[in-house]
Scaffold this active site. Structure first.
Site, PDB file in Angstrom:
ATOM      1  N   HIS A  30       0.798  -1.289   0.122  1.00  0.00           N
ATOM      2  CA  HIS A  30      -0.137   0.008  -0.008  1.00  0.00           C
ATOM      3  C   HIS A  30       0.884   1.258   0.189  1.00  0.00           C
ATOM      4  CE1 HIS A  30      -2.898  -2.508   2.404  1.00  0.00           C
ATOM      5  NE2 HIS A  30      -3.644  -2.417   1.232  1.00  0.00           N
ATOM      6  N   LYS A  54     -17.398  -5.060   7.109  1.00  0.00           N
ATOM      7  CA  LYS A  54     -16.215  -5.754   7.195  1.00  0.00           C
ATOM      8  C   LYS A  54     -15.796  -5.570   8.736  1.00  0.00           C
ATOM      9  CE  LYS A  54     -13.785  -6.290   2.911  1.00  0.00           C
ATOM     10  NZ  LYS A  54     -12.625  -5.587   2.250  1.00  0.00           N
ATOM     11  N   ARG A 103      -1.959  -5.785  -8.473  1.00  0.00           N
ATOM     12  CA  ARG A 103      -0.946  -6.720  -8.173  1.00  0.00           C
ATOM     13  C   ARG A 103      -0.858  -7.710  -9.260  1.00  0.00           C
ATOM     14  NH1 ARG A 103      -3.297  -7.838  -2.333  1.00  0.00           N
ATOM     15  NH2 ARG A 103      -5.212  -7.688  -3.790  1.00  0.00           N
ATOM     16  N   SER A 140      -3.115  -7.692   2.985  1.00  0.00           N
ATOM     17  CA  SER A 140      -3.179  -7.625   4.261  1.00  0.00           C
ATOM     18  C   SER A 140      -3.745  -8.722   5.253  1.00  0.00           C
ATOM     19  CB  SER A 140      -4.256  -6.464   4.645  1.00  0.00           C
ATOM     20  OG  SER A 140      -3.928  -5.196   4.355  1.00  0.00           O
TER      21      SER A 140
END
Ligand code: PNS
Length: 172
Positions: A30, A54, A103, A140
């Protein structure tokens, strides 16, 4: 050399972009995107999505605090939160584009869908930056899992995040 083809329209506008995400917690991947976005734009607002759905390892306030600390040296970067739709945050804060890191191809479909929907909803643009290959495997959720089972994530997150991960995940 002529300058007829140089696009100058809009050059005086402030280029304020947002880097949205869950950041639970912020990783070196990040941070790489945030730093590179800050080199390209006048202002970058890193925004933590605070929708209820979440449940994270860290609270939204904790994530914001960590992001603030790891971006403290970047003078055109600020950190905030948003609730509800990202496009509403963008409109309310003069943000013309969202910057996202890609990514791998696996990110593309999901990100493309969100990008097109955000444009459709409010003409908010999305700019994709390719992740540094050093971090193309980094998420993460993986960091938390590795750390939870005693693996070494030292090179994957900033030092202060590492400390807080250890503190949060230490066996009680
Ligand atoms: O770190 P993540 O999980 O990739 O972050 C996703 C996030 C928070 C950027 C995304 O879920 C989001 O923008 N949520 C806000 C709600 C919203 O605007 N939904 C419509 C997207 S088209």
């Amino acid at each position: 050399m002529g300058s007829a083809n140089v696009v100058t329209e809009g050059r005086d506008r402030v280029r304020r972009v947002a880097c949205p995400g869950s950041f639970d917690p912020v990783t070196n991947g990040h941070l790489d995107i945030i730093r590179r976005a800050a080199l390209l734009h006048d202002e970058v607002i890193v925004v933590v999505g605070a929708n209820q759905a979440k449940q994270g390892l860290f609270t939204v306030d904790e994530r914001v605090e960590m992001l603030g600390e790891v971006t403290a040296d970047l003078e055109n970067v600020s950190v905030g939160t948003f609730r509800g739709l990202l496009v509403d945050f963008c409109k309310a804060n003069g943000v013309s584009a969202v910057v996202k890191g890609l990514r791998a191809v696996s990110d593309f479909e999901y990100e493309m869908e969100m990008a097109q929907m955000n444009y459709r909803l409010a003409e908010v643009e999305t700019l994709f930056m390719t992740a540094n290959p050093m971090y193309s495997f980094l998420r993460s959720s993986l960091v938390k899992e590795i750390c939870r089972y005693g693996g070494d994530v030292t090179s994957l997150v900033p030092d202060l995040v590492l400390e807080r991960l250890h503190a949060r995940l230490a066996p009680s």
